[in-house]
Design a protein around this motif. Sequence first.
Motif, PDB file in Angstrom:
ATOM      1  N   ILE A 189      -2.948   5.781  -6.547  1.00 44.70           N
ATOM      2  CA  ILE A 189      -2.213   5.091  -5.372  1.00 44.70           C
ATOM      3  C   ILE A 189      -0.894   5.420  -5.263  1.00 44.70           C
ATOM      4  CG2 ILE A 189      -1.774   2.864  -4.398  1.00 44.70           C
ATOM      5  CD1 ILE A 189      -4.426   1.897  -5.668  1.00 44.70           C
ATOM      6  N   VAL A 190       0.105   5.180  -6.503  1.00 42.66           N
ATOM      7  CA  VAL A 190       1.313   5.497  -6.244  1.00 42.66           C
ATOM      8  C   VAL A 190       1.562   6.791  -5.767  1.00 42.66           C
ATOM      9  CG1 VAL A 190       3.607   5.641  -7.574  1.00 42.66           C
ATOM     10  CG2 VAL A 190       2.092   3.456  -7.971  1.00 42.66           C
ATOM     11  N   THR A 191       0.923   7.736  -6.479  1.00 39.42           N
ATOM     12  CA  THR A 191       1.148   9.151  -6.085  1.00 39.42           C
ATOM     13  C   THR A 191       1.031   9.270  -4.496  1.00 39.42           C
ATOM     14  OG1 THR A 191       0.414   9.733  -8.213  1.00 39.42           O
ATOM     15  CG2 THR A 191       0.535  11.456  -6.614  1.00 39.42           C
ATOM     16  N   GLU A 192      -0.297   8.786  -4.255  1.00 31.80           N
ATOM     17  CA  GLU A 192      -0.564   8.992  -2.709  1.00 31.80           C
ATOM     18  C   GLU A 192       0.642   8.460  -1.921  1.00 31.80           C
ATOM     19  OE1 GLU A 192      -4.429   8.803   0.094  1.00 31.80           O
ATOM     20  OE2 GLU A 192      -4.641   8.789  -1.999  1.00 31.80           O
ATOM     21  N   LEU A 193       0.858   7.167  -1.930  1.00 29.80           N
ATOM     22  CA  LEU A 193       1.922   6.410  -1.388  1.00 29.80           C
ATOM     23  C   LEU A 193       3.109   7.347  -1.255  1.00 29.80           C
ATOM     24  CD1 LEU A 193       1.342   2.766  -2.437  1.00 29.80           C
ATOM     25  CD2 LEU A 193       1.121   3.659  -0.356  1.00 29.80           C
TER      26      LEU A 193
END
Length: 671
Positions: A308-312
């Motif tokens: 999630i953090v990578t995509e955000l």
Amino acid sequence: MTAAKFVDTRLVYYPRAYNVWKTWAQRIPGKVLFFVSEDTYSIHDDMPLIRLKGVDDVYPPQKKSFAMMRWLSDNYLEEFDWFIRADDDLYIRGEQLETFLRSLDPTKPHFLGQAGLGNSAEYGQLSLGQRDNYCMGGPGILMSRETLRMLAPHLESCLLEMLTTHEDVELGRCIRKHVGIACSWNYEMQTLFHNNQSNPDAFKGWGTNPELKHAVTLHPIKQPEHMRKVHQDNLITRIRELRSLRIKLEQAKTTSKPVSLVRRVANTTNDMSYWDYTALNKITFCANGINCPRHTIDSNMKNALGDIVTELFDEFNSNARYRGRILQFQSIQYAYSRVEPRHGIDYVLDIILWFKKFRPPHRATLSVRRHAYVQQTFGDIEAITDEEHLKILKSASEYYTNMTDEEQHEAALNAKDSKRVHLLMPLRGRSTTFIRFCENIIEVLPPSEKDIELVLILYKSDNESDDMSIRKEAQALSAVLDVRIVDMGDSEFSRGKALTMGSEVLSPDSLMFFTDVDMLFNYATIERIRTNTILGTQVYFPIVFSEFAPESWSANDDSSTSHFSYSRRRGYFRHFGFGLVSLYRRDFDAVGGFNLTIRGWGMEDVDLFEKVISSHLRVLRAPEPGLVHVYHSIHCSSDMPEQQRKMCTGSKAQSLASLDFLAEKILPFSA
């Protein structure tokens, strides 16, 4: 580039080149060729070997490297836009490579890779100028068609003017001299062409590492099994990306407004969706769950937060150059998460990040705290066919039609074994408990059930009458189902060794269920064992219901004579137990069986579970209401290894009583 010792699977233990050919080479948007010495051959006719005339496998491979460049120029210069020189311990992600190259112009000279100046011992000793460098060969060297066109006429002269033994250094020197460009110093190349020489297991589970999400190449991967695992993770990552894209497209087609966090309204308080709280990305507090006030964050949650953090941040920084700022992730202060079974998973994240403004005159770096509201939406339910299983069945069918009568008879016996459930049970003494086990079998099995066999691996105990009673009961049970006794004599009891000996009396296609004398089951369990265990594909680890000590049951529970009573005061589903397992003998042998060096209580089941997890087999874990472990006292010997003793005492304490009973003892309920 590869060598003879890494090509032929008959001659080597580490056929790196062959594993490259069977993994990422099949998904490259172009052509993969293997350059070898003049006298190298392979048993695999489909493997495209290019035998370089006058070249041997002498290391370092300067001559092979330059001859390869010359061959590519003579044969493929006008057919391809880009050329990448790779070793056989490199993994290349084809889709990422194509996406990267589509943004560049192959008609201009490009020399790309991870730039190097030599290691600490070589720094300043490679005769490089102040502005010179080279692209390290390990992570891959990428050059455009124009670069190869300008380089080709000078390859022979460069080969005669070498100053070091490093072929990648000399290739870089030749390109710098005759093409006029150096390896790109762009910082992003360290991410795109990833190199990790310090850790041989750096890429295990790389698909869950957000730092490697955008990598084009991964180096080094020297073990063939690691190469196959990395390829599997890459395919899984690609499937996830495509599924996510499909869901986004479907949502864009059906609705234009974002999905609300309130996707359904609860009718009662019992129908509310609970949020679990995670503090500092380490500890999770469960809002609603038995035996779960708090625990360390599990790997699934950790991987999900990483994705999630990578995509955000990819989305935040998609137009960073236009805005003149970039956001970099620091940490998650806390997070809330909940599962909406019909919709998806919701997250509320409190993120600390770096806000970096790089456009003058307002350059600044600030630490900022922001909330992110994230939804992972479930896709539509899909029904898919297990193609690999169908291939196995088809192959088996074709094989069967070509067999002799004798072979067909043996195959028919094996096919019968694949449906028959063999209950393997080690036993030493405890005749009273064995009698209860036999009575349960007689009670639950229908008269028509003939495909069950009990394989009793029997140790001699200190009580001769006890042993005679067990054999007498086994003889009586043989009137209902087949019973086979494997005699272990008076040797030291070992559950792993006993089950291994029991498996060896069965055919390779036998369906085995490892059980204990303390277990009771119903007939539905036998049916689920057959359904949930798939030869060559799936192993079934049922989660059993384990009873607490009867002294801790409440008065209402105590009145029930059936052991199949699942109240929270009576017992619990033992999620951490792996001793009961259903698998085929062929799969048991393939993963390596039990570790026979383990002595005493426990650990052998955990070791087998980890072997299955690491193999190609799929694991099914599910609560099995038809399996009940009847309470008995546990003795943890003081001479056990420390890890086994901790597991033993932990299991003993967990099984004594329910939390309700303990709470009443500590804080007695007032009237």
